[in-house]
Motif scaffolding. Sequence first.
Motif, mmCIF file in Angstrom:
data_model
loop_
_atom_site.group_PDB
_atom_site.id
_atom_site.type_symbol
_atom_site.label_atom_id
_atom_site.label_comp_id
_atom_site.label_asym_id
_atom_site.label_seq_id
_atom_site.Cartn_x
_atom_site.Cartn_y
_atom_site.Cartn_z
ATOM 1 N N ARG A 205 0.881 -1.308 -0.112
ATOM 2 C CA ARG A 205 0.140 0.208 -0.041
ATOM 3 C C ARG A 205 0.883 0.891 0.153
ATOM 4 O O ARG A 205 0.446 2.622 -0.165
ATOM 5 C CB ARG A 205 -1.135 -0.032 1.007
ATOM 6 C CG ARG A 205 -2.122 0.667 1.233
ATOM 7 C CD ARG A 205 -3.588 0.459 1.641
ATOM 8 N NE ARG A 205 -2.795 -0.391 3.298
ATOM 9 C CZ ARG A 205 -3.843 -0.967 3.770
ATOM 10 N NH1 ARG A 205 -4.694 -0.585 3.813
ATOM 11 N NH2 ARG A 205 -3.167 -0.584 5.501
ATOM 12 N N SER A 230 0.584 -7.636 -1.858
ATOM 13 C CA SER A 230 0.165 -7.380 -0.447
ATOM 14 C C SER A 230 -1.010 -7.828 -1.213
ATOM 15 O O SER A 230 -1.706 -6.905 -1.856
ATOM 16 C CB SER A 230 0.481 -6.449 0.614
ATOM 17 O OG SER A 230 -0.155 -5.331 0.556
ATOM 18 N N THR A 248 -3.255 -16.064 3.546
ATOM 19 C CA THR A 248 -4.229 -15.914 2.701
ATOM 20 C C THR A 248 -3.743 -15.733 0.995
ATOM 21 O O THR A 248 -5.264 -16.529 0.418
ATOM 22 C CB THR A 248 -5.611 -15.491 3.220
ATOM 23 O OG1 THR A 248 -4.772 -13.698 2.925
ATOM 24 C CG2 THR A 248 -5.643 -15.324 4.438
ATOM 25 N N SER A 263 4.509 -3.460 4.283
ATOM 26 C CA SER A 263 4.952 -2.766 6.050
ATOM 27 C C SER A 263 5.384 -4.537 6.379
ATOM 28 O O SER A 263 6.269 -4.352 7.604
ATOM 29 C CB SER A 263 3.812 -2.618 7.335
ATOM 30 O OG SER A 263 2.857 -3.048 6.815
ATOM 31 N N GLN A 267 1.381 -11.599 8.412
ATOM 32 C CA GLN A 267 0.146 -12.333 7.518
ATOM 33 C C GLN A 267 0.939 -12.225 6.001
ATOM 34 O O GLN A 267 1.045 -12.987 5.012
ATOM 35 C CB GLN A 267 -1.658 -11.815 7.362
ATOM 36 C CG GLN A 267 -2.217 -11.973 8.364
ATOM 37 C CD GLN A 267 -2.622 -10.694 9.823
ATOM 38 O OE1 GLN A 267 -1.184 -10.139 9.464
ATOM 39 N NE2 GLN A 267 -2.841 -10.741 10.960
ATOM 40 N N HIS A 268 1.339 -11.550 6.730
ATOM 41 C CA HIS A 268 2.132 -11.043 5.211
ATOM 42 C C HIS A 268 3.288 -11.847 4.266
ATOM 43 O O HIS A 268 3.532 -12.781 4.183
ATOM 44 C CB HIS A 268 2.286 -10.000 4.423
ATOM 45 C CG HIS A 268 3.218 -9.832 3.109
ATOM 46 N ND1 HIS A 268 2.915 -8.998 2.031
ATOM 47 C CD2 HIS A 268 4.230 -9.289 2.787
ATOM 48 C CE1 HIS A 268 3.331 -8.801 0.768
ATOM 49 N NE2 HIS A 268 4.641 -9.533 1.120
ATOM 50 N N ASN A 282 11.530 0.612 3.136
ATOM 51 C CA ASN A 282 10.112 1.456 3.410
ATOM 52 C C ASN A 282 10.841 2.315 4.457
ATOM 53 O O ASN A 282 12.100 2.463 4.495
ATOM 54 C CB ASN A 282 10.004 0.108 4.151
ATOM 55 C CG ASN A 282 8.291 0.553 4.769
ATOM 56 O OD1 ASN A 282 8.071 1.835 4.863
ATOM 57 N ND2 ASN A 282 7.734 -0.886 5.025
ATOM 58 N N ALA A 301 10.180 5.195 -2.099
ATOM 59 C CA ALA A 301 10.134 3.823 -2.648
ATOM 60 C C ALA A 301 10.580 4.393 -4.084
ATOM 61 O O ALA A 301 10.839 4.226 -5.224
ATOM 62 C CB ALA A 301 9.169 3.012 -2.557
HETATM 63 P P1 FAD Z 1 0.045 -1.091 4.748
HETATM 64 O O1 FAD Z 1 0.220 -1.743 5.855
HETATM 65 O O2 FAD Z 1 -0.726 -0.044 5.174
HETATM 66 O O3 FAD Z 1 1.684 -0.394 4.188
HETATM 67 C C1 FAD Z 1 2.618 0.334 3.834
HETATM 68 C C2 FAD Z 1 3.730 0.694 4.492
HETATM 69 O O4 FAD Z 1 4.166 1.335 3.113
HETATM 70 C C3 FAD Z 1 4.263 1.525 5.797
HETATM 71 O O5 FAD Z 1 5.086 0.203 6.647
HETATM 72 C C4 FAD Z 1 4.381 2.517 4.844
HETATM 73 O O6 FAD Z 1 5.514 2.660 6.466
HETATM 74 C C5 FAD Z 1 5.203 1.992 3.970
HETATM 75 N N1 FAD Z 1 5.484 3.416 3.118
HETATM 76 C C6 FAD Z 1 4.114 3.976 2.411
HETATM 77 N N2 FAD Z 1 5.392 5.228 1.869
HETATM 78 C C7 FAD Z 1 6.156 4.610 1.598
HETATM 79 C C8 FAD Z 1 7.095 4.732 0.331
HETATM 80 N N3 FAD Z 1 6.759 6.278 -0.492
HETATM 81 N N4 FAD Z 1 8.389 4.104 0.075
HETATM 82 C C9 FAD Z 1 8.507 2.917 0.437
HETATM 83 N N5 FAD Z 1 7.354 3.145 1.210
HETATM 84 C C10 FAD Z 1 6.332 3.696 1.519
HETATM 85 N N6 FAD Z 1 -2.075 -9.847 4.314
HETATM 86 C C11 FAD Z 1 -0.843 -9.757 3.136
HETATM 87 O O7 FAD Z 1 0.121 -9.224 2.555
HETATM 88 N N7 FAD Z 1 -1.498 -10.782 2.719
HETATM 89 C C12 FAD Z 1 -2.510 -11.919 3.257
HETATM 90 O O8 FAD Z 1 -2.385 -12.735 2.369
HETATM 91 C C13 FAD Z 1 -2.820 -11.507 4.351
HETATM 92 N N8 FAD Z 1 -3.611 -12.335 4.832
HETATM 93 C C14 FAD Z 1 -4.180 -11.255 5.512
HETATM 94 C C15 FAD Z 1 -5.500 -12.771 6.823
HETATM 95 C C16 FAD Z 1 -5.896 -12.206 7.923
HETATM 96 C C17 FAD Z 1 -6.763 -12.651 8.534
HETATM 97 C C18 FAD Z 1 -6.055 -10.915 8.146
HETATM 98 C C19 FAD Z 1 -6.221 -10.632 9.207
HETATM 99 C C20 FAD Z 1 -5.185 -10.264 7.820
HETATM 100 C C21 FAD Z 1 -4.215 -10.286 6.622
HETATM 101 N N9 FAD Z 1 -3.425 -9.904 5.509
HETATM 102 C C22 FAD Z 1 -2.382 -10.049 4.842
HETATM 103 C C23 FAD Z 1 -3.406 -8.166 6.185
HETATM 104 C C24 FAD Z 1 -2.265 -7.688 6.878
HETATM 105 O O9 FAD Z 1 -2.362 -7.946 8.435
HETATM 106 C C25 FAD Z 1 -1.942 -6.320 6.335
HETATM 107 O O10 FAD Z 1 -2.959 -5.577 6.974
HETATM 108 C C26 FAD Z 1 -1.256 -6.275 5.160
HETATM 109 O O11 FAD Z 1 -0.199 -6.921 5.183
HETATM 110 C C27 FAD Z 1 -0.728 -4.645 5.135
HETATM 111 O O12 FAD Z 1 -0.403 -4.332 3.597
HETATM 112 P P2 FAD Z 1 1.252 -3.426 3.196
HETATM 113 O O13 FAD Z 1 1.818 -3.859 3.598
HETATM 114 O O14 FAD Z 1 1.052 -3.649 1.894
HETATM 115 O O15 FAD Z 1 -0.233 -1.568 3.764
#
Ligand code: FAD
Length: 315
Positions: A205, A230, A248, A263, A267-268, A282, A301
């Motif tokens: 994200r 993700s 998942t 992040s 789960q990831h 990050n 990034a």
């Molecule tokens: P975020 O948590 O929003 O993280 C975004 C990251 O980007 C932050 O660390 C931030 O510092 C960084 N960032 C922001 N701007 C920049 C930039 N310009 N340059 C570099 N870095 C930056 N998630 C999965 O991925 N896979 C799964 O299979 C999965 N299964 C799940 C199952 C269950 C039952 C549950 C409850 C959740 C599951 N999740 C899964 C979701 C998981 O808990 C997280 O919410 C998800 O992985 C977060 O995705 P993210 O890291 O892309 O987003």
Amino acid sequence: MSILVYTESENGKFKKAALEVVSYAKAIADQMGTSVTAVAVNADNADSLGNYGASKVLSVKNDGLGKFNAKKYAAILEQAAKQEDAKVVVVSSSADSKYLAPLLAVELDAGYVSNVVEAPSSTSPFTVKRTAFTNKAFANTEITTDVKVVGLSNNSFGVIESGGSASVEDFSPSIPESGVSVESIDKATDKVSIADAEIVVSGGRGLKGPENWGMVEELAEVLGAATACSKPVSDLGWRPHSEHVGQTGKPVASNLYIAIGISGAIQHLAGINASKVKVVINTDAEAPFFKAADYGVVGDAFEVVPKLTEKLKAF
Ligand code: FAD
């Protein structure tokens, strides 16, 4: 007696995992003083498996087997195992194989161990090393049944060319009518698939929106990598669900996993922990991914990725 292997193919072409399971089975066969028989369904060039250690290929050609069907495929392998008096059956750890292996194990009265990462330390007793607790630990597991089913983790053993040759025999087992067929909804592309990829470039994200994925794809192209994402990214529709990795989503066991703007939620990480080298980019030095990563860049990034791609292009 032989070691039986299920070799997966797509549109007639063997997947990389198929070559890896044959290479792995050859290592077991050498330890046990026996040979490898592969089962290939609707695959072209079945004899090419000889180059990875198969002595014989049982080739099944049947238009009704176009879509994967665990019950039908398990029936094929069961009959092949009985015909060849196989004491060990090796499959990959793909979603299809994880679906068919338990069915096969029941029919063969066999013990089944999945996510195996090494050739057995001993074949008597038959002990395999597997990952446990979402790849955070290893377990040495003894399979005590007469017939054993082993699920090899993708990219764990490697593809080994042995320069051998294989005889190909037509195999026409009886195939049950019932069973649920699974059709892949991945669009056919020239891109490397996540399951076969040695390198995966994954975005989260932190990339802010689908319009910014060009830099992920460009880095992946330079590295010959697959692209992944993700869960929220695919939930938001920024990327197709086929790219979602994690607990998942699809499991990743690549040699190199590059996480951009992810992040590192538990789960990831659960789905990508089996990757050998993990790199995170990050902005937040406190992001949990840094604890799991081998290398990390604390940075934006949008600055780091284009520079990295530029440097790699110069190689
Ligand atoms: P975020 O948590 O929003 O993280 C975004 C990251 O980007 C932050 O660390 C931030 O510092 C960084 N960032 C922001 N701007 C920049 C930039 N310009 N340059 C570099 N870095 C930056 N998630 C999965 O991925 N896979 C799964 O299979 C999965 N299964 C799940 C199952 C269950 C039952 C549950 C409850 C959740 C599951 N999740 C899964 C979701 C998981 O808990 C997280 O919410 C998800 O992985 C977060 O995705 P993210 O890291 O892309 O987003």
